[in-house]
Design a protein around this motif. Structure first.
Motif, PDB file in Angstrom:
ATOM      1  N   MET A  38     -23.315 108.122  55.920  1.00  0.00           N
ATOM      2  CA  MET A  38     -22.986 106.492  55.896  1.00  0.00           C
ATOM      3  C   MET A  38     -24.572 105.949  55.885  1.00  0.00           C
ATOM      4  O   MET A  38     -25.191 106.313  56.580  1.00  0.00           O
ATOM      5  CB  MET A  38     -22.181 105.930  56.786  1.00  0.00           C
ATOM      6  N   GLU A  39     -24.701 104.849  55.043  1.00  0.00           N
ATOM      7  CA  GLU A  39     -25.979 104.641  54.654  1.00  0.00           C
ATOM      8  C   GLU A  39     -26.324 103.702  56.060  1.00  0.00           C
ATOM      9  O   GLU A  39     -25.370 102.868  56.374  1.00  0.00           O
ATOM     10  CB  GLU A  39     -26.082 103.401  53.475  1.00  0.00           C
ATOM     11  N   LYS A  40     -27.381 103.476  56.555  1.00  0.00           N
ATOM     12  CA  LYS A  40     -27.710 102.884  57.616  1.00  0.00           C
ATOM     13  C   LYS A  40     -28.485 101.666  57.257  1.00  0.00           C
ATOM     14  O   LYS A  40     -28.348 100.392  57.840  1.00  0.00           O
ATOM     15  CB  LYS A  40     -28.681 103.684  58.657  1.00  0.00           C
ATOM     16  N   LYS A  41     -29.153 101.439  56.082  1.00  0.00           N
ATOM     17  CA  LYS A  41     -29.885 100.247  55.542  1.00  0.00           C
ATOM     18  C   LYS A  41     -29.119  99.955  54.236  1.00  0.00           C
ATOM     19  O   LYS A  41     -28.901 100.870  53.645  1.00  0.00           O
ATOM     20  CB  LYS A  41     -31.379 100.804  55.754  1.00  0.00           C
ATOM     21  N   THR A  42     -29.725  98.923  53.964  1.00  0.00           N
ATOM     22  CA  THR A  42     -29.118  98.398  52.687  1.00  0.00           C
ATOM     23  C   THR A  42     -30.260  97.888  51.762  1.00  0.00           C
ATOM     24  O   THR A  42     -31.145  97.263  52.543  1.00  0.00           O
ATOM     25  CB  THR A  42     -27.994  97.569  52.565  1.00  0.00           C
ATOM     26  N   ALA A  43     -30.388  97.700  50.434  1.00  0.00           N
ATOM     27  CA  ALA A  43     -31.262  97.259  49.588  1.00  0.00           C
ATOM     28  C   ALA A  43     -30.375  96.298  48.521  1.00  0.00           C
ATOM     29  O   ALA A  43     -29.268  96.844  48.240  1.00  0.00           O
ATOM     30  CB  ALA A  43     -31.992  98.186  48.864  1.00  0.00           C
ATOM     31  N   ARG A  44     -30.802  95.209  48.174  1.00  0.00           N
ATOM     32  CA  ARG A  44     -30.433  94.457  47.048  1.00  0.00           C
ATOM     33  C   ARG A  44     -30.414  94.992  46.003  1.00  0.00           C
ATOM     34  O   ARG A  44     -31.669  95.435  45.469  1.00  0.00           O
ATOM     35  CB  ARG A  44     -30.880  93.058  47.655  1.00  0.00           C
ATOM     36  N   LEU A  45     -29.291  95.027  45.035  1.00  0.00           N
ATOM     37  CA  LEU A  45     -29.248  95.317  43.592  1.00  0.00           C
ATOM     38  C   LEU A  45     -28.672  93.917  43.041  1.00  0.00           C
ATOM     39  O   LEU A  45     -27.578  93.720  43.275  1.00  0.00           O
ATOM     40  CB  LEU A  45     -28.538  96.411  43.428  1.00  0.00           C
ATOM     41  N   THR A  46     -29.361  93.235  42.165  1.00  0.00           N
ATOM     42  CA  THR A  46     -29.067  92.300  41.388  1.00  0.00           C
ATOM     43  C   THR A  46     -28.482  92.532  39.979  1.00  0.00           C
ATOM     44  O   THR A  46     -29.320  93.143  39.272  1.00  0.00           O
ATOM     45  CB  THR A  46     -30.090  90.980  41.466  1.00  0.00           C
ATOM     46  N   ILE A  47     -27.306  92.275  39.539  1.00  0.00           N
ATOM     47  CA  ILE A  47     -26.830  92.861  38.284  1.00  0.00           C
ATOM     48  C   ILE A  47     -26.509  91.476  37.560  1.00  0.00           C
ATOM     49  O   ILE A  47     -25.940  90.446  38.085  1.00  0.00           O
ATOM     50  CB  ILE A  47     -25.727  93.828  38.247  1.00  0.00           C
ATOM     51  N   LEU A  48     -26.496  91.152  36.469  1.00  0.00           N
ATOM     52  CA  LEU A  48     -25.841  90.329  35.613  1.00  0.00           C
ATOM     53  C   LEU A  48     -24.712  90.815  34.742  1.00  0.00           C
ATOM     54  O   LEU A  48     -24.624  92.046  34.262  1.00  0.00           O
ATOM     55  CB  LEU A  48     -27.114  89.956  34.472  1.00  0.00           C
ATOM     56  N   ILE A  49     -23.566  90.148  34.868  1.00  0.00           N
ATOM     57  CA  ILE A  49     -22.429  90.497  34.480  1.00  0.00           C
ATOM     58  C   ILE A  49     -21.606  89.005  33.524  1.00  0.00           C
ATOM     59  O   ILE A  49     -22.132  88.159  34.056  1.00  0.00           O
ATOM     60  CB  ILE A  49     -21.574  91.147  35.347  1.00  0.00           C
ATOM     61  N   ASP A  50     -20.917  89.463  32.614  1.00  0.00           N
ATOM     62  CA  ASP A  50     -20.294  88.185  31.780  1.00  0.00           C
ATOM     63  C   ASP A  50     -19.267  87.952  32.976  1.00  0.00           C
ATOM     64  O   ASP A  50     -18.663  88.457  33.876  1.00  0.00           O
ATOM     65  CB  ASP A  50     -19.542  89.158  30.990  1.00  0.00           C
ATOM     66  N   PRO A  51     -19.435  86.349  33.106  1.00  0.00           N
ATOM     67  CA  PRO A  51     -18.635  85.550  34.001  1.00  0.00           C
ATOM     68  C   PRO A  51     -17.006  85.839  34.014  1.00  0.00           C
ATOM     69  O   PRO A  51     -16.344  86.054  34.971  1.00  0.00           O
ATOM     70  CB  PRO A  51     -18.639  84.022  33.570  1.00  0.00           C
ATOM     71  N   GLU A  52     -16.443  86.246  32.576  1.00  0.00           N
ATOM     72  CA  GLU A  52     -15.133  86.651  33.008  1.00  0.00           C
ATOM     73  C   GLU A  52     -14.786  87.954  33.353  1.00  0.00           C
ATOM     74  O   GLU A  52     -13.894  88.415  34.066  1.00  0.00           O
ATOM     75  CB  GLU A  52     -14.566  86.586  31.461  1.00  0.00           C
ATOM     76  N   LYS A  53     -15.844  89.069  33.182  1.00  0.00           N
ATOM     77  CA  LYS A  53     -15.598  90.407  33.758  1.00  0.00           C
ATOM     78  C   LYS A  53     -15.670  90.084  35.299  1.00  0.00           C
ATOM     79  O   LYS A  53     -14.991  90.697  36.138  1.00  0.00           O
ATOM     80  CB  LYS A  53     -16.689  91.376  33.168  1.00  0.00           C
ATOM     81  N   LYS A  54     -16.607  89.376  35.712  1.00  0.00           N
ATOM     82  CA  LYS A  54     -16.790  89.171  37.127  1.00  0.00           C
ATOM     83  C   LYS A  54     -15.422  88.647  37.989  1.00  0.00           C
ATOM     84  O   LYS A  54     -15.206  89.160  38.934  1.00  0.00           O
ATOM     85  CB  LYS A  54     -18.022  88.146  37.417  1.00  0.00           C
ATOM     86  N   LYS A  55     -14.989  87.629  37.245  1.00  0.00           N
ATOM     87  CA  LYS A  55     -13.784  86.959  37.590  1.00  0.00           C
ATOM     88  C   LYS A  55     -12.447  88.203  37.824  1.00  0.00           C
ATOM     89  O   LYS A  55     -11.850  88.160  38.658  1.00  0.00           O
ATOM     90  CB  LYS A  55     -13.280  86.030  36.652  1.00  0.00           C
ATOM     91  N   ALA A  56     -12.435  88.951  36.425  1.00  0.00           N
ATOM     92  CA  ALA A  56     -11.362  90.169  36.567  1.00  0.00           C
ATOM     93  C   ALA A  56     -11.604  90.929  37.730  1.00  0.00           C
ATOM     94  O   ALA A  56     -10.632  91.511  38.111  1.00  0.00           O
ATOM     95  CB  ALA A  56     -11.275  90.491  35.152  1.00  0.00           C
ATOM     96  N   LEU A  57     -13.018  91.530  37.899  1.00  0.00           N
ATOM     97  CA  LEU A  57     -13.323  92.220  38.941  1.00  0.00           C
ATOM     98  C   LEU A  57     -12.860  91.785  40.264  1.00  0.00           C
ATOM     99  O   LEU A  57     -12.225  92.493  41.085  1.00  0.00           O
ATOM    100  CB  LEU A  57     -15.002  92.722  38.841  1.00  0.00           C
ATOM    101  N   GLU A  58     -13.111  90.449  40.539  1.00  0.00           N
ATOM    102  CA  GLU A  58     -12.987  89.967  42.045  1.00  0.00           C
ATOM    103  C   GLU A  58     -11.577  89.923  42.067  1.00  0.00           C
ATOM    104  O   GLU A  58     -10.897  90.226  43.212  1.00  0.00           O
ATOM    105  CB  GLU A  58     -13.637  88.452  42.024  1.00  0.00           C
ATOM    106  N   THR A  59     -10.745  89.516  40.826  1.00  0.00           N
ATOM    107  CA  THR A  59      -9.210  89.537  41.117  1.00  0.00           C
ATOM    108  C   THR A  59      -8.588  91.015  41.390  1.00  0.00           C
ATOM    109  O   THR A  59      -7.844  91.134  42.440  1.00  0.00           O
ATOM    110  CB  THR A  59      -8.504  89.033  39.810  1.00  0.00           C
ATOM    111  N   LEU A  60      -9.028  91.877  40.721  1.00  0.00           N
ATOM    112  CA  LEU A  60      -8.616  93.231  41.016  1.00  0.00           C
ATOM    113  C   LEU A  60      -8.823  93.842  42.403  1.00  0.00           C
ATOM    114  O   LEU A  60      -8.230  94.329  43.104  1.00  0.00           O
ATOM    115  CB  LEU A  60      -9.211  94.229  39.854  1.00  0.00           C
ATOM    116  N   CYS A  61     -10.022  93.552  42.675  1.00  0.00           N
ATOM    117  CA  CYS A  61     -10.696  93.870  44.110  1.00  0.00           C
ATOM    118  C   CYS A  61      -9.752  93.384  45.079  1.00  0.00           C
ATOM    119  O   CYS A  61      -9.354  93.935  45.996  1.00  0.00           O
ATOM    120  CB  CYS A  61     -12.158  93.738  44.220  1.00  0.00           C
ATOM    121  N   GLN A  62      -9.444  92.022  45.076  1.00  0.00           N
ATOM    122  CA  GLN A  62      -8.654  91.531  46.087  1.00  0.00           C
ATOM    123  C   GLN A  62      -7.347  91.957  46.035  1.00  0.00           C
ATOM    124  O   GLN A  62      -6.682  92.154  47.142  1.00  0.00           O
ATOM    125  CB  GLN A  62      -8.577  90.002  45.767  1.00  0.00           C
TER     126      GLN A  62
END
Length: 64
Positions: free
Chosen positions: A1-25
């Protein structure tokens, strides 16, 4: 398991983001968990090894 994390910023279409968040929930996951798994799968698919790799995420092979 990772002990440290690094930030990765991605740009995504707002509708895809919303769909991903809904599915994840619905699956009781966070988008970050899903993205981390996608990255692990992609690295595994291409045979890339890294220091925090666990035996559970390595490809199965050889004899049993």
């Amino acid at each position: 398991m990772e002990k440290k994390t690094a930030r990765l910023t991605i740009l995504i279409d707002p509708e895809k983001k919303k769909a991903l968040e809904t599915l994840c929930q619905q699956q009781d996951l966070t988008p970050s968990q899903v993205v981390r798994q996608l990255i692990r799968d992609y690295l595994q698919k291409h045979g890339v090894e890294y220091t925090t790799q666990t035996t559970l995420s390595r490809p199965k092979g050889g004899t049993n």
